[in-house]
Design a protein around this motif. Sequence first.
Motif, PDB file in Angstrom:
ATOM      1  N   GLU A 161       1.095  -1.149   0.080  1.00  0.00           N
ATOM      2  CA  GLU A 161      -0.064  -0.128   0.162  1.00  0.00           C
ATOM      3  C   GLU A 161       0.831   1.225   0.181  1.00  0.00           C
ATOM      4  N   THR A 162       0.287   2.367  -0.373  1.00  0.00           N
ATOM      5  CA  THR A 162       1.019   3.586  -0.492  1.00  0.00           C
ATOM      6  C   THR A 162       0.451   4.493   0.936  1.00  0.00           C
ATOM      7  N   LYS A 163       1.539   4.650   1.825  1.00  0.00           N
ATOM      8  CA  LYS A 163       0.982   5.629   2.877  1.00  0.00           C
ATOM      9  C   LYS A 163       2.102   6.686   2.915  1.00  0.00           C
ATOM     10  N   ASP A 164       1.432   7.884   2.964  1.00  0.00           N
ATOM     11  CA  ASP A 164       2.250   8.908   3.106  1.00  0.00           C
ATOM     12  C   ASP A 164       3.512   9.247   1.929  1.00  0.00           C
ATOM     13  N   GLY A 165       3.123   8.792   0.686  1.00  0.00           N
ATOM     14  CA  GLY A 165       3.576   8.645  -0.318  1.00  0.00           C
ATOM     15  C   GLY A 165       4.795   7.591  -0.371  1.00  0.00           C
ATOM     16  N   LYS A 166       5.023   6.696   0.578  1.00  0.00           N
ATOM     17  CA  LYS A 166       5.843   5.807   0.502  1.00  0.00           C
ATOM     18  C   LYS A 166       5.115   4.377   0.502  1.00  0.00           C
ATOM     19  N   LYS A 167       5.751   3.609  -0.170  1.00  0.00           N
ATOM     20  CA  LYS A 167       5.414   2.202  -0.356  1.00  0.00           C
ATOM     21  C   LYS A 167       5.667   1.091   0.730  1.00  0.00           C
ATOM     22  N   VAL A 168       4.655   0.595   1.469  1.00  0.00           N
ATOM     23  CA  VAL A 168       5.052  -0.012   2.478  1.00  0.00           C
ATOM     24  C   VAL A 168       4.117  -1.474   2.169  1.00  0.00           C
ATOM     25  N   ARG A 169       4.964  -2.517   3.102  1.00  0.00           N
ATOM     26  CA  ARG A 169       4.239  -3.549   3.003  1.00  0.00           C
ATOM     27  C   ARG A 169       3.180  -3.939   4.354  1.00  0.00           C
ATOM     28  N   VAL A 170       2.114  -4.313   3.969  1.00  0.00           N
ATOM     29  CA  VAL A 170       1.000  -4.438   5.008  1.00  0.00           C
ATOM     30  C   VAL A 170       0.601  -5.978   5.156  1.00  0.00           C
ATOM     31  N   ALA A 171       0.291  -6.176   6.303  1.00  0.00           N
ATOM     32  CA  ALA A 171      -0.257  -7.872   6.665  1.00  0.00           C
ATOM     33  C   ALA A 171      -1.803  -7.734   6.115  1.00  0.00           C
ATOM     34  N   VAL A 172      -2.058  -8.930   5.387  1.00  0.00           N
ATOM     35  CA  VAL A 172      -3.221  -9.035   4.874  1.00  0.00           C
ATOM     36  C   VAL A 172      -4.520  -9.120   5.917  1.00  0.00           C
ATOM     37  N   LYS A 173      -3.918  -9.912   7.052  1.00  0.00           N
ATOM     38  CA  LYS A 173      -4.838 -10.343   7.970  1.00  0.00           C
ATOM     39  C   LYS A 173      -5.176  -9.343   8.903  1.00  0.00           C
ATOM     40  N   SER A 174      -4.374  -8.539   9.288  1.00  0.00           N
ATOM     41  CA  SER A 174      -4.626  -7.804  10.385  1.00  0.00           C
ATOM     42  C   SER A 174      -4.481  -6.313  10.045  1.00  0.00           C
ATOM     43  N   GLY A 175      -4.110  -6.043   8.762  1.00  0.00           N
ATOM     44  CA  GLY A 175      -3.890  -4.634   8.266  1.00  0.00           C
ATOM     45  C   GLY A 175      -2.597  -3.880   8.929  1.00  0.00           C
ATOM     46  N   GLU A 176      -1.747  -4.373   9.661  1.00  0.00           N
ATOM     47  CA  GLU A 176      -0.699  -3.842  10.300  1.00  0.00           C
ATOM     48  C   GLU A 176       0.353  -3.662   9.513  1.00  0.00           C
ATOM     49  N   THR A 177       1.180  -2.588   9.603  1.00  0.00           N
ATOM     50  CA  THR A 177       2.292  -2.393   8.691  1.00  0.00           C
ATOM     51  C   THR A 177       3.484  -3.075   9.144  1.00  0.00           C
ATOM     52  N   ILE A 178       4.186  -3.916   8.334  1.00  0.00           N
ATOM     53  CA  ILE A 178       5.415  -4.787   8.608  1.00  0.00           C
ATOM     54  C   ILE A 178       6.656  -3.929   8.354  1.00  0.00           C
ATOM     55  N   ASP A 179       7.304  -4.143   9.393  1.00  0.00           N
ATOM     56  CA  ASP A 179       8.818  -3.320   9.486  1.00  0.00           C
ATOM     57  C   ASP A 179       9.512  -4.091   8.668  1.00  0.00           C
ATOM     58  N   GLY A 180      10.438  -3.631   7.556  1.00  0.00           N
ATOM     59  CA  GLY A 180      11.296  -4.260   6.991  1.00  0.00           C
ATOM     60  C   GLY A 180      12.554  -4.172   7.477  1.00  0.00           C
TER      61      GLY A 180
END
Length: 106
Positions: free
Chosen positions: A87-106
């Motif tokens: 997903e794009t959040k604040d102009g950045k492409k981030v990885r998101v867990a499908v189950k919970s919607g939480e952002t995954i730190d990479g």
Amino acid sequence: MAAAKIKKGDNVVVLSGKDKGKTGTVAQVMPLDGKVVVEGVNVTTRHRKPTQMNPQGGIDRAPAPMAISKVAVADPKDGKPTRVRFETKDGKKVRVAVKSGETIDG
């Protein structure tokens, strides 16, 4: 080439094989081979004869590469396996867990 869904440092859950259900941290990703090395999972043993460099000899244990399809990213909320969406959040492409919607730190 598609963006990597599993990266070094991710917490993953093993989906199949002798270590099914175990969790660990990704130590190395080999995208061209489709393999990943997870700490403490798929550990192989090798018996070493005594040599001048290693006079004691003994058994060496090291994690071996496994197919990337056998692991899934652990959900940051509950630690269960989940798929990854971008997903794009604040102009950045981030990885998101499908189950919970939480952002995954990479």
